[in-house]
Motif scaffolding. Structure first.
Motif, PDB file in Angstrom:
ATOM      1  N   ALA A 113      53.566  30.947  35.351  1.00  0.00           N
ATOM      2  CA  ALA A 113      53.150  32.246  35.873  1.00  0.00           C
ATOM      3  C   ALA A 113      53.663  33.397  35.021  1.00  0.00           C
ATOM      4  O   ALA A 113      52.992  34.424  34.879  1.00  0.00           O
ATOM      5  CB  ALA A 113      53.638  32.398  37.316  1.00  0.00           C
ATOM      6  N   ASN A 114      54.859  33.218  34.450  1.00  0.00           N
ATOM      7  CA  ASN A 114      55.486  34.326  33.739  1.00  0.00           C
ATOM      8  C   ASN A 114      55.053  34.476  32.288  1.00  0.00           C
ATOM      9  O   ASN A 114      55.139  35.570  31.737  1.00  0.00           O
ATOM     10  CB  ASN A 114      57.010  34.187  33.817  1.00  0.00           C
ATOM     11  CG  ASN A 114      57.561  34.621  35.162  1.00  0.00           C
ATOM     12  OD1 ASN A 114      57.837  35.797  35.374  1.00  0.00           O
ATOM     13  ND2 ASN A 114      57.693  33.686  36.083  1.00  0.00           N
TER      14      ASN A 114
ATOM     15  N   GLU B 250      48.979  34.341  30.246  1.00  0.00           N
ATOM     16  CA  GLU B 250      48.016  35.388  30.619  1.00  0.00           C
ATOM     17  C   GLU B 250      46.601  34.843  30.424  1.00  0.00           C
ATOM     18  O   GLU B 250      46.390  33.871  29.690  1.00  0.00           O
ATOM     19  CB  GLU B 250      48.217  36.622  29.743  1.00  0.00           C
ATOM     20  CG  GLU B 250      49.516  37.359  30.016  1.00  0.00           C
ATOM     21  CD  GLU B 250      49.518  38.731  29.353  1.00  0.00           C
ATOM     22  OE1 GLU B 250      48.936  39.661  29.927  1.00  0.00           O
ATOM     23  OE2 GLU B 250      50.100  38.840  28.251  1.00  0.00           O
TER      24      GLU B 250
ATOM     25  N   ASP C 223      57.897  36.121  40.035  1.00  0.00           N
ATOM     26  CA  ASP C 223      57.936  37.063  38.923  1.00  0.00           C
ATOM     27  C   ASP C 223      59.384  37.255  38.467  1.00  0.00           C
ATOM     28  O   ASP C 223      60.217  37.790  39.206  1.00  0.00           O
ATOM     29  CB  ASP C 223      57.331  38.406  39.360  1.00  0.00           C
ATOM     30  CG  ASP C 223      57.221  39.413  38.224  1.00  0.00           C
ATOM     31  OD1 ASP C 223      57.831  39.205  37.159  1.00  0.00           O
ATOM     32  OD2 ASP C 223      56.521  40.427  38.422  1.00  0.00           O
TER      33      ASP C 223
ATOM     34  N   GLU D  46      55.637  26.174  38.464  1.00  0.00           N
ATOM     35  CA  GLU D  46      54.724  27.309  38.550  1.00  0.00           C
ATOM     36  C   GLU D  46      55.355  28.573  37.979  1.00  0.00           C
ATOM     37  O   GLU D  46      54.682  29.393  37.348  1.00  0.00           O
ATOM     38  CB  GLU D  46      54.283  27.528  39.996  1.00  0.00           C
ATOM     39  CG  GLU D  46      53.193  28.560  40.136  1.00  0.00           C
ATOM     40  CD  GLU D  46      52.258  28.294  41.294  1.00  0.00           C
ATOM     41  OE1 GLU D  46      51.273  29.039  41.414  1.00  0.00           O
ATOM     42  OE2 GLU D  46      52.509  27.362  42.076  1.00  0.00           O
TER      43      GLU D  46
ATOM     44  N   VAL E  39      52.351  39.914  36.166  1.00  0.00           N
ATOM     45  CA  VAL E  39      52.520  38.535  36.633  1.00  0.00           C
ATOM     46  C   VAL E  39      51.831  38.425  37.990  1.00  0.00           C
ATOM     47  O   VAL E  39      52.118  39.194  38.908  1.00  0.00           O
ATOM     48  CB  VAL E  39      54.015  38.172  36.749  1.00  0.00           C
ATOM     49  CG1 VAL E  39      54.186  36.772  37.354  1.00  0.00           C
ATOM     50  CG2 VAL E  39      54.691  38.246  35.379  1.00  0.00           C
ATOM     51  N   THR E  40      50.916  37.479  38.119  1.00  0.00           N
ATOM     52  CA  THR E  40      50.084  37.426  39.325  1.00  0.00           C
ATOM     53  C   THR E  40      50.755  36.742  40.505  1.00  0.00           C
ATOM     54  O   THR E  40      50.193  36.723  41.598  1.00  0.00           O
ATOM     55  CB  THR E  40      48.750  36.719  39.022  1.00  0.00           C
ATOM     56  OG1 THR E  40      49.028  35.432  38.477  1.00  0.00           O
ATOM     57  CG2 THR E  40      47.924  37.532  38.041  1.00  0.00           C
ATOM     58  N   ASN E  41      51.925  36.172  40.295  1.00  0.00           N
ATOM     59  CA  ASN E  41      52.675  35.549  41.383  1.00  0.00           C
ATOM     60  C   ASN E  41      53.898  36.408  41.673  1.00  0.00           C
ATOM     61  O   ASN E  41      54.888  36.364  40.947  1.00  0.00           O
ATOM     62  CB  ASN E  41      53.084  34.122  40.981  1.00  0.00           C
ATOM     63  CG  ASN E  41      53.664  33.333  42.135  1.00  0.00           C
ATOM     64  OD1 ASN E  41      54.499  33.828  42.883  1.00  0.00           O
ATOM     65  ND2 ASN E  41      53.233  32.094  42.273  1.00  0.00           N
TER      66      ASN E  41
ATOM     67  N   ARG F  53      44.886  27.744  36.614  1.00  0.00           N
ATOM     68  CA  ARG F  53      44.829  28.735  37.704  1.00  0.00           C
ATOM     69  C   ARG F  53      45.325  30.109  37.265  1.00  0.00           C
ATOM     70  O   ARG F  53      44.959  31.121  37.862  1.00  0.00           O
ATOM     71  CB  ARG F  53      45.644  28.238  38.903  1.00  0.00           C
ATOM     72  CG  ARG F  53      45.009  27.041  39.617  1.00  0.00           C
ATOM     73  CD  ARG F  53      45.973  26.417  40.598  1.00  0.00           C
ATOM     74  NE  ARG F  53      45.431  25.190  41.158  1.00  0.00           N
ATOM     75  CZ  ARG F  53      45.070  25.027  42.429  1.00  0.00           C
ATOM     76  NH1 ARG F  53      45.164  26.039  43.266  1.00  0.00           N
ATOM     77  NH2 ARG F  53      44.608  23.867  42.855  1.00  0.00           N
ATOM     78  N   TYR F  54      46.201  30.134  36.238  1.00  0.00           N
ATOM     79  CA  TYR F  54      46.685  31.422  35.738  1.00  0.00           C
ATOM     80  C   TYR F  54      45.831  31.956  34.588  1.00  0.00           C
ATOM     81  O   TYR F  54      46.218  32.901  33.907  1.00  0.00           O
ATOM     82  CB  TYR F  54      48.153  31.313  35.328  1.00  0.00           C
ATOM     83  CG  TYR F  54      49.055  31.270  36.543  1.00  0.00           C
ATOM     84  CD1 TYR F  54      49.294  32.416  37.293  1.00  0.00           C
ATOM     85  CD2 TYR F  54      49.622  30.083  36.979  1.00  0.00           C
ATOM     86  CE1 TYR F  54      50.078  32.382  38.427  1.00  0.00           C
ATOM     87  CE2 TYR F  54      50.411  30.028  38.119  1.00  0.00           C
ATOM     88  CZ  TYR F  54      50.633  31.189  38.838  1.00  0.00           C
ATOM     89  OH  TYR F  54      51.399  31.148  39.991  1.00  0.00           O
TER      90      TYR F  54
END
Length: 385
Positions: free
Chosen positions: A85-86, A89, A237, A81, A231-233, A112-113
């Motif tokens: 995640a990083n 986008e 991050d 993940e 970054v949404t996590n 999901r991201y």
């Protein structure tokens, strides 16, 4: 409301399992001893030194000079993940090579991201050719190409030579899953042009589960720094984690110190053995297993050229109850092997020889137990070990 007092638990008494499934594997006693040392503060100068040593050791086993090479506090799925995640986008095209269960997991996470996820697919147990990957890059023009180097569900090893060059030609990042290859299969991240990779602690490294090695190239770091969105996590991050693992040593989370003691010891054991010797040990013991399986009349699912030395998928003979055999191995011999996942459920067994468990005596013990656990129709050989 009164809650009844629980019955006083008995002392923990674990059975002496030999873990020869897809993971976890048994840990070296030196690793367990290191983990039993007293915890210290996660910003203690000594612990910061341990973190630095882990980074150096991980660079060695991955054969990379990436500055951002750390252990994520979480299992291998956290590392998976973290890679996505990083650098993914919303709207980024992500091309995933799906040849098993964990390719599908990459698809799920990238979706999901917000990624525009496209798939290349192969039958479970096969791998992609360089030409197939080139055609996929030409068609989809992704920002990220994600591949599973060692597909834990099938036992197949995806070759990576030349893939990084293609990704640079098409201006995309190369992300790979090395969960079942790190420590047991040759990996040359820098030479192969890999931009993002993750693994786990409990397989080829021979440490209990709980940590996920992670590494990021300068190309991937540049993409992270040029994101248009945050970054949404938060937990994963790398903008934040890099300040904990490097200067200015800013607090991020309470790190699992004892787990990292164990990882440091596990990596030290590989250094003492020598990385190439470690790879060769895994290969030698896998070949011993493959020969023994053939003597028992059992077939491997993956062609020899692409077969993992760390994890072997064995075809369940017609008429044999896969669960009954694995259950008998566990109950009567304290040996754990894995069953098939997804499309291969009930069709294969998964046998792992990883880290501390990749030893000839374990191969011999398993083959003897298998010979007794298989019904007569599922065991045609008569070789003694």
């Amino acid at each position: 409301m009164n809650i009844a007092t629980p019955t006083h638990p008995q002392p923990l008494n674990l059975p002496p399992r030999l873990l020869l499934g897809p993971g976890p594997s048994n840990a070296n006693p030196r690793v367990l001893a290191a983990m039993s040392l007293p915890p210290i503060g996660h910003l203690d100068p000594f612990y910061l030194q341990v973190m630095d040593e882990i980074q150096t050791l991980l660079r060695y086993v991955w054969q990379t000079q990436n500055p951002l090479t750390i252990s994520v506090s979480g299992t291998g799925s956290a590392g998976m993940e973290a890679t996505l995640a990083n650098v993914v986008e919303p709207g980024d095209v992500v091309l995933v090579g799906v040849m098993g269960y964990f390719g599908h997991r990459l698809v799920d996470m990238a979706t999901r991201y917000g990624g525009d996820v496209r798939q290349l697919t192969k039958p479970w147990g096969q791998v992609f050719s360089l030409e197939e990957l080139k055609q996929g890059l030409e068609t989809h023009r992704p920002a990220v190409l994600a591949l599973v180097n060692a597909e834990t569900s099938t036992g197949a090893r995806q070759p990576l030579e030349g893939v990084g060059e293609l990704c640079r030609e098409y201006n995309c990042l190369l992300l790979i899953d090395t969960v079942t290859s790190l420590g047991g299969v040759p990996l040359y991240l820098d030479d192969w042009g890999v931009d993002l990779a993750y693994s786990c602690s409990q397989k080829g490294l021979g440490c209990p589960p709980g940590l996920s090695p992670f590494t990021m190239s300068s190309r991937a770091w540049d993409k992270l720094q040029n994101r248009k969105t945050t970054v949404t996590n938060w937990y994963l991050d790398m903008n934040l984690l890099s300040r904990y693992w490097g200067e200015p040593r800013t607090y991020h989370h309470t790190a699992p110190c004892n787990m990292n003691y164990g990882l440091r010891e596990a990596l030290t054991l590989i250094v003492e053995e020598g990385l190439e010797n470690c790879w060769q040990r895994h290969r030698t013991n896998a070949e011993l297993l493959w020969e023994g399986l053939a003597d028992l009349g059992l077939n491997c699912h993956v062609d020899l050229e692409f077969r993992l030395p760390t994890l072997t998928t064995v075809r369940v003979p017609d008429g044999v109850d896969a669960k009954a055999v694995s259950s008998k191995l566990l109950k009567e011999y304290n040996i754990e092997i894995g069953g098939g996942l997804g499309e291969l459920a009930g069709i294969v067994w998964r046998i792992g020889l990883m880290g501390y468990n990749s030893r000839p005596e374990n191969v011999i013990l398993l083959l003897e137990a298998l010979k007794k656990a298989l019904p007569p129709t599922g065991c045609v050989g008569n070789t003694s070990y």
